[in-house]
Design a protein around this motif. Structure first.
Motif, PDB file in Angstrom:
ATOM      1  N   SER A 102       0.871  -1.187   0.000  1.00 27.62           N
ATOM      2  CA  SER A 102       0.000   0.000   0.000  1.00 27.62           C
ATOM      3  C   SER A 102       0.901   1.228   0.000  1.00 27.62           C
ATOM      4  O   SER A 102       2.115   1.116   0.209  1.00 27.62           O
ATOM      5  N   GLU A 103       0.289   2.396  -0.192  1.00 24.55           N
ATOM      6  CA  GLU A 103       1.089   3.623  -0.261  1.00 24.55           C
ATOM      7  C   GLU A 103       1.799   3.911   1.068  1.00 24.55           C
ATOM      8  O   GLU A 103       2.907   4.406   1.107  1.00 24.55           O
ATOM      9  N   GLU A 104       1.133   3.539   2.170  1.00 26.63           N
ATOM     10  CA  GLU A 104       1.698   3.836   3.492  1.00 26.63           C
ATOM     11  C   GLU A 104       2.695   2.781   3.957  1.00 26.63           C
ATOM     12  O   GLU A 104       3.383   2.965   4.952  1.00 26.63           O
ATOM     13  N   VAL A 105       2.750   1.646   3.229  1.00 27.18           N
ATOM     14  CA  VAL A 105       3.616   0.530   3.646  1.00 27.18           C
ATOM     15  C   VAL A 105       4.595   0.222   2.514  1.00 27.18           C
ATOM     16  O   VAL A 105       4.306  -0.578   1.629  1.00 27.18           O
ATOM     17  N   PRO A 106       5.763   0.876   2.527  1.00 26.73           N
ATOM     18  CA  PRO A 106       6.622   0.813   1.349  1.00 26.73           C
ATOM     19  C   PRO A 106       7.498  -0.436   1.222  1.00 26.73           C
ATOM     20  O   PRO A 106       8.372  -0.496   0.373  1.00 26.73           O
ATOM     21  N   VAL A 107       7.259  -1.471   2.046  1.00 27.82           N
ATOM     22  CA  VAL A 107       8.109  -2.664   2.016  1.00 27.82           C
ATOM     23  C   VAL A 107       7.951  -3.416   0.688  1.00 27.82           C
ATOM     24  O   VAL A 107       6.902  -3.333   0.050  1.00 27.82           O
TER      25      VAL A 107
END
Ligand SMILES: Cc1cc2nc3c(=O)[nH]c(=O)nc-3n(C[C@H](O)[C@H](O)[C@H](O)COP(=O)(O)OP(=O)(O)OC[C@H]3O[C@@H](n4cnc5c(N)ncnc54)[C@H](O)[C@@H]3O)c2cc1C
Length: 515
Positions: A455-460
């Motif tokens: 997701s945009e907030e979870v850049p892993v």
């Protein structure tokens, strides 16, 4: 020199005799393993759980120049910190440590004498930088800012009472756990045997007994020296080391809680000349707000938890500095770490080991190294090995770590020239290409899939999770999300990333243990 090998969970195939066993793989143990193996010694380094399982992943993630020690008149420690900061930023880990602007807002509530004191502190810090031979290109000189300049760096600050700002610079880690993993992997690349899931159950100066948590098998390893680098757990292996930990808590906020805050904001605490709260912008876009200092008596927990009072204290500490201060609903995560305070025999007093490290030899011959900082890990390791080499009369070369780049280190030009995606270069330096190539080879997937964040907030990315399994000794979902990446700092983000972690494990045909 022994062959390079990956960090490995479990104890299958370990030697039954080595020069040095290192117990604990936080930053201290990882540093000791690297120092020992690069002096030409054979090394087995183990952790009961995982790399960076303990305090090393709960820090403020700063690489300090020693200003606070200077304020206490502790010149030697201050200088040591500044020298080690320079080594990390210029030689050993320029890919993992970047300059962080630190802004102290000056508002109507700040007395002129306190502002003057802060300004002279920044100058003293700059003098330390110069005496440590760190260039102003690496860490710029401090500056006084007017209110407009101050607001341009931190627009969320309260404008109506703002008079200006004082800007200094320090080092910031990409991620504290990543430094530990990189040091451990570098030690393994020089031939150290680095193992996780391997608690040491007893230790003397001539060997250890340990257990493989994956199989339940027990082992005995003979050694010419044993180093206890188990941090706040050090007393479990050497009963003469008595620690009385104190807890330091940080809150995690989304960047949107204080929009466009790209500098660290240092908010002085009322009624104290030297205490402050800090809002620290992180490379992943979150903000960390710290730091408390609360006695934490009783048994040492595996994972310390922040108290409700600490959450309130931190929110309250910065509330007057911002137009719309963060509130409880903005807190998306919180974490706490334990500082080792050494109990002084026969009194109620404690000695603050978070200022300086100690190297102690127990009556059974185990050498314990405890205290210090992430910043000074290299020097702690050098002092420990100097002591061990002398007392065990080991045939070892001189310490090499001050001029030995960690894996992935490169000059700013080399890092800019890397073809790998920016996130991989930020976290792996020049090894970013290796991470991607390894993931392509191990999975057969294309780059679009290997690099797509959940997701945009979870850049892993899947690429780094696969590399964590092939090269960094990760074993399960927790290792991947709590320590190889830091997605676990925010529970909601962890839930989003968990399917990706399970996919990485499945692609490499690993079982996916719960947790
Ligand atoms: C709140 C807080 C903020 C901080 N901020 C900063 C900062 O910004 N900058 C800075 O430079 N320093 C900072 N520090 C200091 C720094 O984090 C610590 O000094 C450092 O991380 C300690 O590392 P360590 O390796 O000694 O201990 P740990 O990281 O705790 O490692 C000990 C390891 O030993 C293992 N272990 C324990 N028992 C056994 C056993 N029997 N067998 C095998 N393994 C075992 C554990 O699993 C653990 O992984 C901070 C400290 C705190 C508490």
């Amino acid at each position: 020199m022994p062959a390079a090998r990956p960090v490995t969970p479990g104890l299958a195939g370990i030697p039954d005799e080595v020069d040095v066993v290192v117990v604990g793989l936080g930053i201290t143990g990882a540093g000791v393993a690297l120092d020992a193996v690069t002096r030409g010694l054979s090394v087995l380094a183990v952790d009961a759980h995982d790399l960076a399982f303990g305090t090393s992943r709960w820090s403020s993630k700063l690489v300090h120049g020693g200003l606070r020690y200077l304020a206490q008149g502790r010149l030697a420690i201050a200088r040591e910190s500044a020298v080690e900061r320079g080594i990390l930023m210029d030689v050993t880990a320029p890919h993992l440590v970047h300059p962080l602007p630190m802004l102290t807002p000056v508002d109507d509530a700040m007395s002129r004498s306190r502002a003057a004191l802060t300004w002279s502190g920044l100058h003293a810090g700059d003098l330390l930088r110069r005496t440590a031979h760190t260039s102003a290109r690496t860490l710029p000189r401090p500056r006084r800012l007017n209110a407009t300049e101050t607001l341009s760096l931190a627009p969320a600050l309260r404008a109506d009472t703002l008079r200006g700002g004082l800007l200094g610079w320090d080092g910031q880690l990409e991620d504290d756990a990543r430094l530990v993993v990189t040091v451990a992997r570098t030690a393994a690349s020089y031939g150290a045997d680095v193992r996780t899931r391997a608690p040491v159950t007893s230790a003397t100066g001539t060997g250890v007994e340990l257990r493989d948590e994956l199989t339940g098998a027990t082992y005995a390893v003979r050694a010419r020296a044993v180093v206890n680098a188990t941090g706040v757990w050090a007393g479990d292996l050497d009963d003469r080391v008595r620690l009385r930990p104190s807890r330091g808590t940080h809150l995690v906020l989304r960047g949107s809680a204080l929009p466009h805050t790209r500098v660290a904001v240092v908010v002085p605490l009322p009624g104290s000349a030297s205490r402050f709260a800090m809002v620290l912008p992180q490379p992943d876009g979150t903000l960390h707000l710290g730091l408390t200092d609360v006695p934490a008596a009783g048994p040492v927990p595996d994972v310390p938890t922040p108290s409700e009072q600490e959450v309130d204290f931190l929110l309250d500490a910065v509330s007057s500095a911002f137009t719309t201060p963060p509130v409880r609903a903005d807190v998306v995560g919180a974490y706490a770490g334990l500082r080792p305070l050494l109990e002084v025999a026969g009194t109620d007093a404690t000695a603050d080991l978070s200022r300086r490290h100690a190297v102690l030899t127990s009556r059974t011959g185990v050498t314990t190294v405890v205290g210090g900082k992430l910043t000074t890990y290299r020097r702690m390791a050098e002092d420990t090995l100097d002591a061990v080499v002398a007392s065990a009369r080991l045939a070892a070369g001189p310490c090499r770590t001050a001029s030995l780049p960690l894996l992935g280190a490169g000059t700013p030009e080399q890092l800019r020239a890397c073809a790998a995606p920016a996130r991989l270069v930020r976290r792996f330096g020049t090894d970013g290409d290796l991470v991607l190539a390894t993931a392509r080879g191990a999975t057969g997937l294309d780059d679009a899939e290997l690099l797509a964040p959940p997701s945009e907030e979870v850049p892993v990315t899947l690429a780094e999770l696969v590399f964590a399994l092939t090269h960094e000794g990760a074993h399960d979902v927790d290792d991947l999300l709590e320590r190889r990446t830091r997605v676990g700092l925010v529970a909601a983000d962890r839930a989003v990333a968990e399917p990706l972690a399970r996919r990485a494990l499945a692609l490499l045909s690993r079982a996916t243990p719960a947790g």
